[in-house]
Design an enzyme around this catalytic site. Structure first.
Site, PDB file in Angstrom:
ATOM      1  N   ARG A  33     -26.078  24.556   3.557  1.00  0.00           N
ATOM      2  CA  ARG A  33     -27.111  24.377   4.568  1.00  0.00           C
ATOM      3  C   ARG A  33     -27.027  25.508   5.584  1.00  0.00           C
ATOM      4  O   ARG A  33     -25.960  25.981   5.926  1.00  0.00           O
ATOM      5  CB  ARG A  33     -26.956  23.036   5.291  1.00  0.00           C
ATOM      6  CG  ARG A  33     -27.442  21.836   4.474  1.00  0.00           C
ATOM      7  CD  ARG A  33     -27.313  20.525   5.243  1.00  0.00           C
ATOM      8  NE  ARG A  33     -25.940  20.243   5.582  1.00  0.00           N
ATOM      9  CZ  ARG A  33     -25.371  20.491   6.745  1.00  0.00           C
ATOM     10  NH1 ARG A  33     -26.093  20.990   7.755  1.00  0.00           N
ATOM     11  NH2 ARG A  33     -24.110  20.228   6.956  1.00  0.00           N
ATOM     12  N   TYR A  65     -31.164  25.327  -1.955  1.00  0.00           N
ATOM     13  CA  TYR A  65     -29.914  24.579  -1.830  1.00  0.00           C
ATOM     14  C   TYR A  65     -30.105  23.153  -1.306  1.00  0.00           C
ATOM     15  O   TYR A  65     -30.823  22.937  -0.317  1.00  0.00           O
ATOM     16  CB  TYR A  65     -28.920  25.323  -0.914  1.00  0.00           C
ATOM     17  CG  TYR A  65     -27.739  24.434  -0.612  1.00  0.00           C
ATOM     18  CD1 TYR A  65     -26.743  24.239  -1.558  1.00  0.00           C
ATOM     19  CD2 TYR A  65     -27.678  23.695   0.568  1.00  0.00           C
ATOM     20  CE1 TYR A  65     -25.713  23.354  -1.335  1.00  0.00           C
ATOM     21  CE2 TYR A  65     -26.642  22.804   0.810  1.00  0.00           C
ATOM     22  CZ  TYR A  65     -25.662  22.635  -0.145  1.00  0.00           C
ATOM     23  OH  TYR A  65     -24.653  21.749   0.068  1.00  0.00           O
ATOM     24  N   LYS A  73     -31.340  15.089   3.906  1.00  0.00           N
ATOM     25  CA  LYS A  73     -31.077  15.312   5.323  1.00  0.00           C
ATOM     26  C   LYS A  73     -32.376  15.413   6.135  1.00  0.00           C
ATOM     27  O   LYS A  73     -32.457  14.937   7.263  1.00  0.00           O
ATOM     28  CB  LYS A  73     -30.205  16.565   5.516  1.00  0.00           C
ATOM     29  CG  LYS A  73     -28.839  16.452   4.841  1.00  0.00           C
ATOM     30  CD  LYS A  73     -28.052  15.295   5.383  1.00  0.00           C
ATOM     31  CE  LYS A  73     -26.890  14.827   4.531  1.00  0.00           C
ATOM     32  NZ  LYS A  73     -25.730  15.652   4.442  1.00  0.00           N
ATOM     33  N   HIS A 100     -25.474   9.471   9.283  1.00  0.00           N
ATOM     34  CA  HIS A 100     -24.751  10.259   8.268  1.00  0.00           C
ATOM     35  C   HIS A 100     -23.464   9.507   7.913  1.00  0.00           C
ATOM     36  O   HIS A 100     -22.377   9.905   8.317  1.00  0.00           O
ATOM     37  CB  HIS A 100     -24.445  11.643   8.853  1.00  0.00           C
ATOM     38  CG  HIS A 100     -23.939  12.651   7.862  1.00  0.00           C
ATOM     39  ND1 HIS A 100     -23.203  13.754   8.248  1.00  0.00           N
ATOM     40  CD2 HIS A 100     -24.068  12.749   6.527  1.00  0.00           C
ATOM     41  CE1 HIS A 100     -22.902  14.479   7.184  1.00  0.00           C
ATOM     42  NE2 HIS A 100     -23.406  13.899   6.124  1.00  0.00           N
ATOM     43  N   SER A 114     -19.922  16.829   7.466  1.00  0.00           N
ATOM     44  CA  SER A 114     -20.036  17.323   6.100  1.00  0.00           C
ATOM     45  C   SER A 114     -18.682  17.816   5.585  1.00  0.00           C
ATOM     46  O   SER A 114     -17.949  18.503   6.296  1.00  0.00           O
ATOM     47  CB  SER A 114     -21.046  18.462   6.056  1.00  0.00           C
ATOM     48  OG  SER A 114     -22.292  17.998   6.529  1.00  0.00           O
ATOM     49  N   CYS A 141     -15.981  16.189   5.028  1.00  0.00           N
ATOM     50  CA  CYS A 141     -14.824  15.611   5.726  1.00  0.00           C
ATOM     51  C   CYS A 141     -14.400  14.270   5.144  1.00  0.00           C
ATOM     52  O   CYS A 141     -13.679  13.511   5.785  1.00  0.00           O
ATOM     53  CB  CYS A 141     -15.104  15.498   7.217  1.00  0.00           C
ATOM     54  SG  CYS A 141     -15.159  17.110   8.024  1.00  0.00           S
ATOM     55  N   THR A 165     -17.564  10.864   0.665  1.00  0.00           N
ATOM     56  CA  THR A 165     -17.643  10.488  -0.751  1.00  0.00           C
ATOM     57  C   THR A 165     -16.302   9.937  -1.213  1.00  0.00           C
ATOM     58  O   THR A 165     -16.226   8.920  -1.909  1.00  0.00           O
ATOM     59  CB  THR A 165     -18.057  11.709  -1.598  1.00  0.00           C
ATOM     60  OG1 THR A 165     -19.325  12.177  -1.121  1.00  0.00           O
ATOM     61  CG2 THR A 165     -18.163  11.343  -3.063  1.00  0.00           C
ATOM     62  N   ASP A 190     -23.267   8.938   1.744  1.00  0.00           N
ATOM     63  CA  ASP A 190     -23.685  10.002   2.673  1.00  0.00           C
ATOM     64  C   ASP A 190     -24.617   9.544   3.787  1.00  0.00           C
ATOM     65  O   ASP A 190     -24.554  10.061   4.886  1.00  0.00           O
ATOM     66  CB  ASP A 190     -24.355  11.136   1.887  1.00  0.00           C
ATOM     67  CG  ASP A 190     -24.444  12.443   2.670  1.00  0.00           C
ATOM     68  OD1 ASP A 190     -23.394  12.901   3.162  1.00  0.00           O
ATOM     69  OD2 ASP A 190     -25.557  12.998   2.802  1.00  0.00           O
ATOM     70  N   ARG A 237     -21.318  21.734  -5.805  1.00  0.00           N
ATOM     71  CA  ARG A 237     -21.736  20.321  -5.690  1.00  0.00           C
ATOM     72  C   ARG A 237     -22.020  19.710  -7.053  1.00  0.00           C
ATOM     73  O   ARG A 237     -22.378  20.405  -7.999  1.00  0.00           O
ATOM     74  CB  ARG A 237     -23.030  20.250  -4.851  1.00  0.00           C
ATOM     75  CG  ARG A 237     -22.868  20.680  -3.400  1.00  0.00           C
ATOM     76  CD  ARG A 237     -22.569  19.511  -2.497  1.00  0.00           C
ATOM     77  NE  ARG A 237     -22.085  19.912  -1.190  1.00  0.00           N
ATOM     78  CZ  ARG A 237     -21.828  19.038  -0.205  1.00  0.00           C
ATOM     79  NH1 ARG A 237     -22.033  17.745  -0.387  1.00  0.00           N
ATOM     80  NH2 ARG A 237     -21.369  19.451   0.946  1.00  0.00           N
ATOM     81  N   GLY A 280      -6.607   7.488  -1.690  1.00  0.00           N
ATOM     82  CA  GLY A 280      -6.404   6.046  -1.896  1.00  0.00           C
ATOM     83  C   GLY A 280      -5.592   5.396  -0.788  1.00  0.00           C
ATOM     84  O   GLY A 280      -5.837   4.244  -0.399  1.00  0.00           O
TER      85      GLY A 280
HETATM   86  P1  GTP Z   1     -20.685  15.900   2.433  1.00  0.00           P
HETATM   87  O1  GTP Z   1     -21.183  15.600   1.069  1.00  0.00           O
HETATM   88  O2  GTP Z   1     -20.730  17.358   2.756  1.00  0.00           O
HETATM   89  O3  GTP Z   1     -21.340  15.093   3.489  1.00  0.00           O
HETATM   90  O4  GTP Z   1     -19.075  15.634   2.433  1.00  0.00           O
HETATM   91  P2  GTP Z   1     -18.189  14.304   2.456  1.00  0.00           P
HETATM   92  O5  GTP Z   1     -18.002  13.843   3.850  1.00  0.00           O
HETATM   93  O6  GTP Z   1     -18.690  13.317   1.474  1.00  0.00           O
HETATM   94  O7  GTP Z   1     -16.756  14.867   1.986  1.00  0.00           O
HETATM   95  P3  GTP Z   1     -15.964  14.654   0.611  1.00  0.00           P
HETATM   96  O8  GTP Z   1     -15.537  13.241   0.398  1.00  0.00           O
HETATM   97  O9  GTP Z   1     -16.737  15.274  -0.482  1.00  0.00           O
HETATM   98  O10 GTP Z   1     -14.644  15.494   0.895  1.00  0.00           O
HETATM   99  C1  GTP Z   1     -14.676  16.867   1.226  1.00  0.00           C
HETATM  100  C2  GTP Z   1     -13.339  17.516   0.925  1.00  0.00           C
HETATM  101  O11 GTP Z   1     -12.311  16.862   1.656  1.00  0.00           O
HETATM  102  C3  GTP Z   1     -12.967  17.427  -0.536  1.00  0.00           C
HETATM  103  O12 GTP Z   1     -12.389  18.647  -0.945  1.00  0.00           O
HETATM  104  C4  GTP Z   1     -11.952  16.326  -0.583  1.00  0.00           C
HETATM  105  O13 GTP Z   1     -11.026  16.479  -1.616  1.00  0.00           O
HETATM  106  C5  GTP Z   1     -11.296  16.417   0.790  1.00  0.00           C
HETATM  107  N1  GTP Z   1     -10.816  15.080   1.236  1.00  0.00           N
HETATM  108  C6  GTP Z   1     -11.530  13.927   1.218  1.00  0.00           C
HETATM  109  N2  GTP Z   1     -10.785  12.883   1.651  1.00  0.00           N
HETATM  110  C7  GTP Z   1      -9.580  13.386   1.974  1.00  0.00           C
HETATM  111  C8  GTP Z   1      -8.372  12.818   2.480  1.00  0.00           C
HETATM  112  O14 GTP Z   1      -8.262  11.618   2.722  1.00  0.00           O
HETATM  113  N3  GTP Z   1      -7.330  13.683   2.691  1.00  0.00           N
HETATM  114  C9  GTP Z   1      -7.422  15.019   2.421  1.00  0.00           C
HETATM  115  N4  GTP Z   1      -6.363  15.781   2.660  1.00  0.00           N
HETATM  116  N5  GTP Z   1      -8.545  15.593   1.928  1.00  0.00           N
HETATM  117  C10 GTP Z   1      -9.611  14.791   1.708  1.00  0.00           C
HETATM  118  C1  SPV Z   2     -23.833  17.703   3.883  1.00  0.00           C
HETATM  119  O1  SPV Z   2     -23.779  18.925   4.099  1.00  0.00           O
HETATM  120  O2  SPV Z   2     -23.575  16.849   4.765  1.00  0.00           O
HETATM  121  C2  SPV Z   2     -24.193  17.215   2.539  1.00  0.00           C
HETATM  122  C3  SPV Z   2     -24.719  18.167   1.571  1.00  0.00           C
HETATM  123  O3  SPV Z   2     -24.124  16.025   2.287  1.00  0.00           O
HETATM  124  S1  SPV Z   2     -26.374  18.531   1.915  1.00  0.00           S
HETATM  125  O4  SPV Z   2     -27.222  17.678   1.102  1.00  0.00           O
HETATM  126  O5  SPV Z   2     -26.589  19.911   1.567  1.00  0.00           O
HETATM  127  O6  SPV Z   2     -26.660  18.300   3.310  1.00  0.00           O
HETATM  128 MN    MN Z   3     -23.392  14.871   4.065  1.00  0.00          MN
END
Ligand code: GTP
Ligand code: SPV
Ligand code: MN
Length: 581
Positions: free
Chosen positions: A66, A194, A203, A223, A245, A247, A250, A272, A362, A487
């Protein structure tokens, strides 16, 4: 002619495509689209046995995340967009952005993509129509939304839809704009293919436009992931969590319980976005408006997120991952060591120096493929929330978890969230910024009004969710994470549920209620006492050092900032001083 047909016709006059195709969302249509994209090189089919039905898309190297600096709110007045949004006047948008659509689809197909955000048949579901000249966008929208027939059926001849016009343009960041007109509920996006820039249901609609609708109509567009937590004996709680994002939304939504055999289980409702409404019972209810996951690939592996691994085994669109010569997708974190030969995300032989997959590569996949999907994920009423969790990525300062004192304090905790920037948006990575409620890039109106709306929502709830804050990312001096995460985050969720039920040990600190040393089950994690102490520490001097930044952030809103929030900073400052004294 219906209002939708009229808008499509008017748009075609501007964009002048060779042909106009209304998408029905059928498998046959998708097959034709994918076939065409494989032919023209937009997609590559992946290994038929190892990744059945999967494809790979490599984007332009300058179009991988983004672009927040090119994202605008075109409200009538600048103050309605607020100090945290880029503002463009509607007149400027007409002069500067509209011309980029003129003739933009010459030689291309203009796809009309009707879609629903929200569960089928839900009174909260809303229709959007995206016009796009990108077949890749169509294929993604088909997974991410209820696209085609269901949307046209829900719409009928009505004008109740959010129009979104998208063109790849020339993909140049110099001619890229993502513009939202909150008053007209209209979206224009040009110059990017993208995810968050181009899949306009996500978004742009479900957060930026929906947040403005939600403010008028008395709900919240957030979000947030939504998860279902089952306790031994079958008691079920729903938790929504807002992290910026990349963080961990997922991952938390798909958490695999280390205590599954004892009867603790987590299921996924959304990963999300959450639309939240007060229910007749005085609780806050959540629906996931999306039908798929557009998730971060790197870091996804059998140990971190086995549910995601199972979900993306088939029928997944991968964007910007690496691939073996025979078509097996690969990324950092998939397994211990990369295969001998690898083609990087830009399609070049990987020289093993940089990242093979783009850090913001992604997957796009249907939610129904997720083994942990909750039976209630499409519940038309949604699910009632026991807790709301805010969280950021902070190497220091923020403890593993703390609880807010009440809703008003919870809004303050959300409004002052800080987090290190990630690869999900272009720009520097790893700088701490204020990202209130993880909505900084996604709020369609003045965030001061957004805070006021949150405060007001709380007053309308008889049984509001309890608000917590977490940080999975506290690190030691050498940058290693102190907390195992993934986990094991269940242990923190269980403390929250204890607190929701009026149990669980907690001590008062200036920032809120922190678990007592034995209140979280750390058993079996092998954490040294000093590490446990650090994880739960509220360091007075570190928090005092946060105050100027919080105050400066709030100052940007001037008089519009709700007085409750300014008072809350003063209370925090006083308590930090008292605690030090
Ligand atoms: P968006 O789709 O951008 O909104 O991201 P999101 O908030 O869904 O983040 P996502 O769960 O995809 O995690 C982003 C990154 O953080 C990945 O590389 C994960 O492996 C890492 N991550 C997620 N949860 C943890 C955690 O509990 N500990 C650590 N160390 N890393 C984590
Ligand atoms: C984010 O950036 O928070 C995402 C990916 O979930 S996007 O759909 O590009 O915003
Ligand atoms: Mn997001």
């Amino acid at each position: 002619m219906t209002p939708a047909e009229r808008w499509v016709e008017e748009t075609a006059k501007v964009t002048r495509p060779d042909r106009v195709v209304w998408c029905d969302g059928s498998p046959a249509e998708n097959d034709r689209l994918v076939e065409g994209m494989v032919k023209d090189g937009t997609l590559e089919r992946l290994h038929p046995q190892e990744a059945p039905g999967c494809t790979l898309h490599r984007s332009q190297p300058t179009d991988v995340a983004r672009t927040e600096h090119l994202t605008f709110i075109a409200s009538g007045t600048q103050v309605d967009a607020g100090p945290t949004n880029n503002w463009m006047s509607p007149a400027e948008a007409r002069n500067k952005v509209r011309p980029l659509f003129e003739g933009a689809m010459k030689g291309r197909t203009m796809f009309v993509v009707p879609y629903v955000m929200g569960p089928p048949g839900s009174p909260f579901s809303k229709v959007g129509i995206e016009i796009t000249d990108s077949a890749y966008v169509v294929a993604n929208m088909r997974i991410m939304t209820r696209m085609g027939r269901p949307a046209l059926d829900q719409l009928g001849g009505s004008d109740e839809f959010v129009p979104g016009l998208h063109s790849l343009g020339d993909l140049s960041p110099d001619r890229r704009f993502i513009v939202h007109f909150p008053e007209e509920r209209l979206i224009w996006s040009v110059g990017s293919g993208y995810g968050g820039n181009a899949l306009l249901g996500k978004k742009c609609f479900a957060l930026r436009i929906a947040s403005t609708m939600a403010r008028e109509q008395g709900w919240l567009a957030e979000h947030m992931l939504i998860l279902e937590l089952e306790l031994p004996g079958g008691e079920v709680h729903y938790i929504a969590a807002a992290f910026p994002s990349a963080c961990g939304k997922t991952n938390l939504a798909m958490l695999v319980s280390p205590f599954e055999r004892k009867g603790y289980r987590v299921r996924t409702v959304g990963d999300d976005i959450a639309w939240l409404r007060p229910g007749e019972d005085g609780r806050l209810w959540a629906v996931n408006p999306e039908a798929g996951f557009f998730g971060v690939v790197p870091g996804t592996g059998p140990d971190t997120n086995p549910n995601a691994m199972a979900t993306i085994r088939r029928d997944t669109i991968f964007t910007n991952v690496a691939v073996t010569p025979d078509g097996i997708p690969w990324w950092e974190g998939k397994d211990k060591s990369p295969p001998a030969a690898l083609i990087d995300w830009q399609g070049k032989p990987w020289d093993r120096s940089g990242k093979a997959a783009h850090p913001n590569s992604r997957f796009t996949v249907a939610a129904r493929q997720c083994p942990s999907i909750s039976p209630r994920w499409e519940d038309s009423k949604g699910v009632p929330l026991s807790a709301i969790v805010f969280g950021g990525r902070r190497a220091r300062v923020a403890p593993l978890v703390f609880q807010s004192r009440d809703w008003e304090h919870g809004v303050f905790v959300g409004a002052t969230m800080g987090s290190e920037t990630t690869a999900a948006a272009t720009g520097q990575v790893g700088v701490v910024r204020r990202d209130p409620m993880a909505m900084l890039p996604f709020c369609g109106y003045n965030m001061a009004d957004y805070f006021a709306h949150w405060l007001k929502m709380g007053r309308s709830l008889r049984a509001p969710p309890v608000v917590f804050h977490v940080n999975w990312f506290r690190a030691d001096e050498s940058g290693r994470f102190l907390w195992p995460g993934f986990g094991e985050n269940l242990r923190v969720l269980l403390w929250m549920i204890d607190r929701v039920k009026g149990k669980g040990g907690a001590r008062e600190t200036p920032i809120g209620l922190v678990p007592t040393p034995d209140a979280i089950d750390f058993e079996g994690l092998g954490l040294q006492p000093a590490v446990r102490e650090t994880l739960l520490r509220v360091d007075r001097s570190e928090w005092t050092a946060e105050l100027p930044d919080i105050r400066a952030f709030f100052e940007r809103f001037g008089e519009r900032l709700p007085p409750e929030l300014r008072r809350s900073v003063d209370v925090l400052a006083d308590q930090l001083t008292a605690a030090t004294a």
